[in-house]
Design a protein around this motif. Structure first.
Motif, short mmCIF file in Angstrom:
data_model
loop_
_atom_site.label_atom_id
_atom_site.label_comp_id
_atom_site.label_asym_id
_atom_site.label_seq_id
_atom_site.Cartn_x
_atom_site.Cartn_y
_atom_site.Cartn_z
N GLY A 82 0.78 -1.22 0.00
CA GLY A 82 0.00 0.00 0.00
C GLY A 82 0.82 1.28 0.00
O GLY A 82 0.32 2.34 -0.36
N GLU A 83 2.08 1.21 0.42
CA GLU A 83 2.91 2.41 0.46
C GLU A 83 3.82 2.54 -0.75
O GLU A 83 4.61 3.47 -0.84
N LEU A 84 3.72 1.62 -1.69
CA LEU A 84 4.59 1.64 -2.87
C LEU A 84 3.97 2.42 -4.01
O LEU A 84 2.77 2.38 -4.23
N ASP A 85 4.82 3.12 -4.74
CA ASP A 85 4.39 3.78 -5.97
C ASP A 85 5.58 3.88 -6.91
O ASP A 85 6.70 3.54 -6.56
N GLY A 86 5.34 4.29 -8.12
CA GLY A 86 6.40 4.51 -9.09
C GLY A 86 7.27 3.29 -9.31
O GLY A 86 6.79 2.17 -9.49
N ASP A 87 8.59 3.53 -9.30
CA ASP A 87 9.56 2.46 -9.57
C ASP A 87 9.50 1.34 -8.54
O ASP A 87 9.71 0.18 -8.87
N ARG A 88 9.22 1.69 -7.28
CA ARG A 88 9.14 0.65 -6.25
C ARG A 88 7.96 -0.28 -6.50
O ARG A 88 8.08 -1.50 -6.37
N LEU A 89 6.83 0.29 -6.87
CA LEU A 89 5.66 -0.54 -7.16
C LEU A 89 5.91 -1.40 -8.40
O LEU A 89 5.55 -2.58 -8.44
N ALA A 90 6.52 -0.83 -9.42
CA ALA A 90 6.81 -1.59 -10.64
C ALA A 90 7.75 -2.76 -10.33
O ALA A 90 7.55 -3.88 -10.83
N LEU A 91 8.76 -2.52 -9.50
CA LEU A 91 9.68 -3.59 -9.13
C LEU A 91 8.97 -4.65 -8.30
O LEU A 91 9.15 -5.85 -8.53
N TYR A 92 8.17 -4.23 -7.35
CA TYR A 92 7.40 -5.17 -6.53
C TYR A 92 6.57 -6.09 -7.42
O TYR A 92 6.57 -7.31 -7.26
N THR B 76 6.74 -10.11 -7.85
CA THR B 76 5.61 -10.94 -7.41
C THR B 76 4.77 -11.50 -8.56
O THR B 76 4.00 -12.43 -8.34
N GLU B 77 4.94 -10.95 -9.74
CA GLU B 77 4.15 -11.44 -10.88
C GLU B 77 5.03 -12.08 -11.96
O GLU B 77 4.53 -12.57 -12.95
N GLY B 78 6.35 -12.09 -11.74
CA GLY B 78 7.29 -12.63 -12.71
C GLY B 78 7.47 -14.13 -12.55
O GLY B 78 6.63 -14.82 -11.96
N PRO B 79 8.58 -14.66 -13.06
CA PRO B 79 8.79 -16.11 -13.06
C PRO B 79 8.84 -16.73 -11.67
O PRO B 79 8.49 -17.90 -11.51
N ARG C 89 16.61 0.70 -3.67
CA ARG C 89 17.13 1.34 -4.89
C ARG C 89 16.57 0.56 -6.07
O ARG C 89 17.17 -0.40 -6.56
N PRO C 90 15.38 0.93 -6.51
CA PRO C 90 14.69 0.14 -7.53
C PRO C 90 15.50 -0.15 -8.80
O PRO C 90 15.40 -1.25 -9.35
N ALA C 91 16.32 0.78 -9.26
CA ALA C 91 17.10 0.51 -10.47
C ALA C 91 18.08 -0.63 -10.24
O ALA C 91 18.21 -1.54 -11.08
N LEU C 92 18.77 -0.62 -9.10
CA LEU C 92 19.69 -1.71 -8.78
C LEU C 92 18.93 -2.99 -8.44
O LEU C 92 19.32 -4.08 -8.85
N GLY C 93 17.86 -2.84 -7.68
CA GLY C 93 17.05 -4.00 -7.31
C GLY C 93 16.48 -4.69 -8.53
O GLY C 93 16.45 -5.93 -8.59
N ASP C 94 16.05 -3.91 -9.52
CA ASP C 94 15.50 -4.52 -10.73
C ASP C 94 16.59 -5.26 -11.50
O ASP C 94 16.36 -6.36 -12.00
N ALA C 95 17.77 -4.66 -11.59
CA ALA C 95 18.88 -5.35 -12.27
C ALA C 95 19.20 -6.67 -11.56
O ALA C 95 19.40 -7.70 -12.21
N LEU C 96 19.22 -6.65 -10.23
CA LEU C 96 19.49 -7.87 -9.47
C LEU C 96 18.39 -8.92 -9.66
O LEU C 96 18.68 -10.09 -9.87
N GLN C 97 17.14 -8.48 -9.60
CA GLN C 97 16.07 -9.47 -9.72
C GLN C 97 16.02 -10.06 -11.13
O GLN C 97 15.73 -11.23 -11.31
N ARG C 98 16.36 -9.26 -12.14
CA ARG C 98 16.41 -9.80 -13.51
C ARG C 98 17.57 -10.78 -13.66
O ARG C 98 17.43 -11.82 -14.30
#
Length: 188
Positions: free
Chosen positions: A15-25, A29-32, A59-68
């Motif tokens: 509920g507190e996420l928006d923008g890049d954080r929500l997209a990463l979340y 949670t919806e990826g592989p 840090r969503p940009a780094l977090g996204d790179a790591l999760q990918r």
């Protein structure tokens, strides 16, 4: 955002996420990781990401790179499930990473690892494997976790492993060591 002083973790609720954080979340949670059987909890009952993933939101940009990278290592690599999970569990044992051990022992069981094999990996004990590729992956992962691949280990592992597989194993070990280090720093 709430901080748990016992874990150093910033527990982001959806509920507190928006923008890049929500997209990463959503990507996590919806990826592989969310497809197929759920062998470990990806989110808590209140929606907080478990294990290393919650801190990716810092840090969503780094977090996204790591999760990918993690998704590529787990779902796009050429290693068998048994080999991949053995290498991950070597890292979990080396770093004493409880989350990785618990999560990936469950995944390892589903991939066919026996209780005796899981115990040997956790203890760093010798493990006699019939498959030469699995034996080489285990030896290579243990050497990487210890810090180096000496000439004797290289000669014993290549072949049966090819250079592409060595690259995959080194990437996997490096990725999971990064997660273990982050979880240690944040007391996850």
């Amino acid at each position: 955002m709430t901080t748990d002083p016992t874990t150093r973790q910033h527990a982001f609720t959806p509920g507190e996420l928006d923008g890049d954080r929500l997209a990463l979340y959503r990507s996590i949670t919806e990826g592989p990781r969310a497809k197929g059987p759920r062998l470990f909890a990806l989110v808590s009952d209140d929606g907080v990401l478990q294990g290393p993933f919650n801190e990716f939101l810092l840090r969503p940009a780094l977090g996204d790179a790591l999760q990918r990278l993690g998704a590529a290592v787990r779902y796009e690599g050429a290693l068998s499930g048994r080999s991949r999970e053995m290498a991950i569990l070597v890292v979990a044992a080396h770093w004493d990473s409880a989350f990785e051990r618990t999560a990936h022992e469950a995944v390892g069981r589903a991939a066919g690892l026996t209780e005796a094999e899981l115990a040997a990996i956790a203890a760093g004990a010798p493990l006699d494997l019939d498959d030469p590729v699995e034996a080489a992956v285990l030896r290579l992962a243990r050497a990487l976790a210890a810090g180096d691949v000496d000439d004797a280990t290289w000669a014993a592992c290549v072949p049966p492993l090819d250079r592409e597989t060595v690259f995959e194993v080194t990437t996997l070990v490096g990725y999971y060591a990064t997660l273990a280090l982050q979880m240690r720093a944040f007391r996850v």
